[in-house]
Design an enzyme around this catalytic site. Structure first.
Site, PDB file in Angstrom:
ATOM      1  N   CYS A   1      -6.963 -77.430 -41.318  1.00  0.00           N
ATOM      2  CA  CYS A   1      -6.641 -77.389 -42.501  1.00  0.00           C
ATOM      3  C   CYS A   1      -5.883 -75.971 -43.150  1.00  0.00           C
ATOM      4  O   CYS A   1      -6.451 -75.144 -42.502  1.00  0.00           O
ATOM      5  CB  CYS A   1      -7.859 -77.602 -43.727  1.00  0.00           C
ATOM      6  SG  CYS A   1      -8.530 -79.119 -43.616  1.00  0.00           S
TER       7      CYS A   1
ATOM      8  N   ARG B   1      -8.818 -71.801 -33.415  1.00  0.00           N
ATOM      9  CA  ARG B   1      -8.829 -70.430 -33.606  1.00  0.00           C
ATOM     10  C   ARG B   1      -8.223 -69.881 -32.391  1.00  0.00           C
ATOM     11  O   ARG B   1      -7.225 -68.692 -32.794  1.00  0.00           O
ATOM     12  CB  ARG B   1     -10.331 -69.465 -33.778  1.00  0.00           C
ATOM     13  CG  ARG B   1     -10.991 -70.217 -35.111  1.00  0.00           C
ATOM     14  CD  ARG B   1     -12.372 -70.034 -35.214  1.00  0.00           C
ATOM     15  NE  ARG B   1     -13.093 -70.653 -34.356  1.00  0.00           N
ATOM     16  CZ  ARG B   1     -14.426 -70.743 -34.239  1.00  0.00           C
ATOM     17  NH1 ARG B   1     -15.315 -69.765 -35.086  1.00  0.00           N
ATOM     18  NH2 ARG B   1     -14.881 -71.281 -33.354  1.00  0.00           N
TER      19      ARG B   1
ATOM     20  N   ARG C   1     -12.670 -88.551 -34.299  1.00  0.00           N
ATOM     21  CA  ARG C   1     -13.469 -86.970 -34.408  1.00  0.00           C
ATOM     22  C   ARG C   1     -14.943 -87.364 -34.765  1.00  0.00           C
ATOM     23  O   ARG C   1     -15.184 -88.149 -35.687  1.00  0.00           O
ATOM     24  CB  ARG C   1     -12.958 -86.003 -35.341  1.00  0.00           C
ATOM     25  CG  ARG C   1     -13.244 -84.693 -34.283  1.00  0.00           C
ATOM     26  CD  ARG C   1     -12.596 -83.420 -35.075  1.00  0.00           C
ATOM     27  NE  ARG C   1     -12.386 -82.635 -33.982  1.00  0.00           N
ATOM     28  CZ  ARG C   1     -12.192 -81.243 -34.177  1.00  0.00           C
ATOM     29  NH1 ARG C   1     -12.270 -80.751 -35.483  1.00  0.00           N
ATOM     30  NH2 ARG C   1     -11.667 -80.244 -33.222  1.00  0.00           N
TER      31      ARG C   1
ATOM     32  N   PRO D   1      -6.837 -80.394 -35.181  1.00  0.00           N
ATOM     33  CA  PRO D   1      -6.465 -80.121 -36.590  1.00  0.00           C
ATOM     34  C   PRO D   1      -7.048 -79.031 -37.380  1.00  0.00           C
ATOM     35  O   PRO D   1      -8.289 -78.579 -37.042  1.00  0.00           O
ATOM     36  CB  PRO D   1      -7.125 -81.512 -37.235  1.00  0.00           C
ATOM     37  CG  PRO D   1      -8.254 -81.952 -36.196  1.00  0.00           C
ATOM     38  CD  PRO D   1      -7.750 -81.415 -34.958  1.00  0.00           C
TER      39      PRO D   1
ATOM     40  N   TYR E   1     -18.122 -84.927 -43.639  1.00  0.00           N
ATOM     41  CA  TYR E   1     -17.025 -85.815 -44.176  1.00  0.00           C
ATOM     42  C   TYR E   1     -17.511 -87.017 -44.525  1.00  0.00           C
ATOM     43  O   TYR E   1     -18.364 -87.749 -43.766  1.00  0.00           O
ATOM     44  CB  TYR E   1     -15.689 -85.383 -44.168  1.00  0.00           C
ATOM     45  CG  TYR E   1     -15.367 -83.672 -44.199  1.00  0.00           C
ATOM     46  CD1 TYR E   1     -15.442 -83.128 -45.404  1.00  0.00           C
ATOM     47  CD2 TYR E   1     -14.967 -82.825 -43.093  1.00  0.00           C
ATOM     48  CE1 TYR E   1     -15.286 -81.870 -45.669  1.00  0.00           C
ATOM     49  CE2 TYR E   1     -14.622 -81.633 -43.267  1.00  0.00           C
ATOM     50  CZ  TYR E   1     -14.865 -81.205 -44.477  1.00  0.00           C
ATOM     51  OH  TYR E   1     -14.613 -79.721 -44.521  1.00  0.00           O
TER      52      TYR E   1
ATOM     53  N   ALA F   1      -6.643 -82.424 -41.508  1.00  0.00           N
ATOM     54  CA  ALA F   1      -7.476 -83.161 -42.082  1.00  0.00           C
ATOM     55  C   ALA F   1      -6.461 -83.798 -43.310  1.00  0.00           C
ATOM     56  O   ALA F   1      -6.413 -82.891 -44.194  1.00  0.00           O
ATOM     57  CB  ALA F   1      -8.960 -83.134 -42.664  1.00  0.00           C
TER      58      ALA F   1
ATOM     59  N   GLN G   1      -4.804 -86.195 -38.496  1.00  0.00           N
ATOM     60  CA  GLN G   1      -6.044 -86.428 -38.939  1.00  0.00           C
ATOM     61  C   GLN G   1      -6.205 -87.142 -40.070  1.00  0.00           C
ATOM     62  O   GLN G   1      -5.828 -86.538 -40.774  1.00  0.00           O
ATOM     63  CB  GLN G   1      -7.036 -85.247 -38.744  1.00  0.00           C
ATOM     64  CG  GLN G   1      -8.467 -85.689 -38.693  1.00  0.00           C
ATOM     65  CD  GLN G   1      -9.201 -84.359 -38.485  1.00  0.00           C
ATOM     66  OE1 GLN G   1      -9.214 -83.405 -39.323  1.00  0.00           O
ATOM     67  NE2 GLN G   1     -10.155 -84.503 -37.785  1.00  0.00           N
TER      68      GLN G   1
HETATM   69  C1  LIG Z   1      -8.366 -72.775 -40.073  1.00  0.00           C
HETATM   70  C2  LIG Z   1      -9.081 -73.987 -39.346  1.00  0.00           C
HETATM   71  C3  LIG Z   1      -9.091 -75.276 -40.019  1.00  0.00           C
HETATM   72  C4  LIG Z   1      -9.954 -76.282 -39.676  1.00  0.00           C
HETATM   73  N1  LIG Z   1      -9.556 -77.487 -40.334  1.00  0.00           N
HETATM   74  C5  LIG Z   1     -10.027 -78.634 -39.535  1.00  0.00           C
HETATM   75  C6  LIG Z   1      -9.561 -79.972 -39.971  1.00  0.00           C
HETATM   76  O1  LIG Z   1      -8.534 -80.234 -40.839  1.00  0.00           O
HETATM   77  N2  LIG Z   1     -10.355 -81.006 -39.086  1.00  0.00           N
HETATM   78  C7  LIG Z   1     -11.262 -80.757 -38.638  1.00  0.00           C
HETATM   79  O2  LIG Z   1     -11.651 -81.894 -37.887  1.00  0.00           O
HETATM   80  N3  LIG Z   1     -11.619 -79.559 -38.154  1.00  0.00           N
HETATM   81  C8  LIG Z   1     -11.009 -78.501 -38.583  1.00  0.00           C
HETATM   82  N4  LIG Z   1     -11.456 -77.160 -38.106  1.00  0.00           N
HETATM   83  C9  LIG Z   1     -12.184 -77.264 -36.952  1.00  0.00           C
HETATM   84  C10 LIG Z   1     -11.507 -77.145 -35.598  1.00  0.00           C
HETATM   85  O3  LIG Z   1     -10.609 -77.971 -35.729  1.00  0.00           O
HETATM   86  C11 LIG Z   1     -12.333 -76.743 -34.417  1.00  0.00           C
HETATM   87  O4  LIG Z   1     -13.112 -77.973 -34.084  1.00  0.00           O
HETATM   88  C12 LIG Z   1     -13.204 -75.673 -34.695  1.00  0.00           C
HETATM   89  O5  LIG Z   1     -12.501 -74.568 -35.176  1.00  0.00           O
HETATM   90  C13 LIG Z   1     -13.719 -75.264 -33.332  1.00  0.00           C
HETATM   91  O6  LIG Z   1     -12.987 -74.892 -32.198  1.00  0.00           O
HETATM   92  P1  LIG Z   1     -12.407 -73.390 -32.125  1.00  0.00           P
HETATM   93  O7  LIG Z   1     -13.552 -72.626 -31.746  1.00  0.00           O
HETATM   94  O8  LIG Z   1     -11.211 -73.640 -31.037  1.00  0.00           O
HETATM   95  O9  LIG Z   1     -11.802 -72.822 -33.311  1.00  0.00           O
HETATM   96  C14 LIG Z   1     -10.509 -76.139 -38.757  1.00  0.00           C
HETATM   97  C15 LIG Z   1     -10.941 -74.920 -38.260  1.00  0.00           C
HETATM   98  C16 LIG Z   1     -10.187 -73.910 -38.435  1.00  0.00           C
HETATM   99  C17 LIG Z   1     -10.196 -72.412 -37.897  1.00  0.00           C
END
Ligand SMILES: Cc1cc2nc3c(=O)[nH]c(=O)nc-3n(C[C@H](O)[C@H](O)[C@H](O)COP(=O)(O)O)c2cc1C
Length: 370
Positions: free
Chosen positions: A25, A327, A231, A23, A183, A57, A100
């Protein structure tokens, strides 16, 4: 034979592979309603080749949004927009789409990350009163939340249930409750953010109580033939904070309630925590602790899982059953398709794009130039 590419069932949901779009945002909704940006973002993720994509989220009530731009799922207009989005996606992609459901607790009422670095909303920007297990601000200068009383906790639990019903009606196939990143639900779990002295604070049993009550209530309305997960934070990354063993116990309890998976992240609850966020797979060890303690629970690992080989090794070694990406797929939305090709599978390119994948269609591009 690739472990990452092996199909898996979570709950009643069959996934073509073990790659999850995490997920993310977008802070681009209006009054909680998704906008054209979400159509392109989620449409892109739906043709990424991942086994499932999870929508950001999404607030179960207005004061539970991180920012005014968060998606919401508490009214008919928000639900109707998701109905349209999912129908559109289904017309060109079989990828299951999840959502989510979240409440931001004391970290609500902030700016999008690109405004004031995501700090608290100013009153003139529409700041609202936040709510949390205890009246402790996230950090200096942030809103001081109101400590939730029984009536407010019942209201929020009911809001999670209503949003889950809306998510089902809209056509989502997976619901993930947001119990991580500082959260609301994770605020209850962590002894740093909850200093309650009632039945919801103190011992782990008490700290788990509210998130489990919400989980049980959502389980009662979410269909068994779809997937339901939570989560969780594997750690607060500070002395005296939530530990991976506590998270493993939470996973056990969720399993007993009939939850299908847990998604193990960390951090976000303590502003001063030192998190090795630049290290590949920095959260995988937490997923591994949970998987060892709850071997029958499906566990998703996430965080700096940057290459197909790294993802494959995590699943093949049994540290987790699936991996999620955030990412890496923002940078390269075709990451899963490329990973599938690299690991010897058949990447499910949409037919319209298949000519880009020469190995799939050798010589085709040249024979059919038009
Ligand atoms: C742009 C962006 C928005 C995110 N929004 C959420 C979210 O809505 N809910 C959540 O649990 N984590 C959110 N995260 C965290 C990611 O889901 C993920 O757990 C975190 O970026 C680590 O993974 P990665 O190294 O693959 O980016 C967000 C991360 C990014 C980069």
């Amino acid at each position: 034979m690739s472990s990452l590419l092996a199909p898996i069932s979570i709950g009643g949901l069959r996934l073509a592979n073990r790659i999850v779009i995490a997920p993310m945002c977008q802070y681009s909704a209006k009054e909680g309603v998704i906008q054209p940006w979400h159509w392109q973002h989620l449409g892109t993720m739906a043709i990424s080749g991942a086994g499932v994509a999870i929508v950001e989220a999404t607030g179960v009530e207005a004061i539970g949004r991180i920012t005014p731009g968060d998606t919401g799922l508490w009214n008919d207009e928000q639900e109707a927009a998701f109905v349209r989005l999912l129908a559109d996606i289904r017309s060109y992609s079989k990828t299951p789409i999840g959502i989510q459901l979240a409440h931001a607790g004391r970290k609500a009422s902030t700016n999008a990350p690109w405004t004031e670095r995501g700090g608290p909303l100013a009153p003139e920007a529409g700041a609202w009163t936040t709510a949390a297990p205890s009246a402790i601000p996230f950090t200096e200068g942030w809103h001081r939340p109101e400590a939730l009383d029984d009536a407010a906790m019942a209201r929020i639990k009911a809001a999670f249930v209503e949003s889950a019903k809306r998510a089902d009606r809209a056509g989502f196939e997976l619901v993930e409750l947001h119990g991580a990143h500082g959260y609301l639900l994770s605020e209850f779990l962590s002894p740093i953010s909850s200093i309650r002295t009632d039945a919801y604070g103190g011992s782990l049993e008490n700290r788990m109580r509210y998130p489990l009550e919400v989980a049980e209530a959502v389980r009662a309305v979410w269909p068994r033939d779809k997937a339901l997960g939570m989560r969780l934070n594997g750690s607060d990354w500070v002395e005296g904070g939530l530990t991976p063993d506590e998270t493993a116990q939470m996973a056990h309890r969720l399993q007993a309630l009939g939850f299908d998976y847990v998604h193990i992240s960390s951090g976000g609850n303590v502003a001063t925590a030192k998190i090795p966020g630049g290290e590949p797979g920095y959260q995988v060890a937490f997923a591994e602790v949970v998987k060892k303690a709850a071997p029958d629970m499906t566990v998703i690992a996430v965080g700096m899982i940057n290459t197909p080989e790294q993802a494959e090794a995590i699943v093949a070694s049994g540290k987790a059953d699936m991996i999620a990406l955030a990412r890496p797929v923002l940078d390269d939305p075709r990451w899963p398709l490329r990973a599938i090709a690299k690991l010897g599978g058949a990447p499910p390119y949409p037919v319209q794009y298949a000519r880009a994948a020469e190995p799939l269609w050798p010589g085709y591009a040249f024979a059919h130039g038009g």
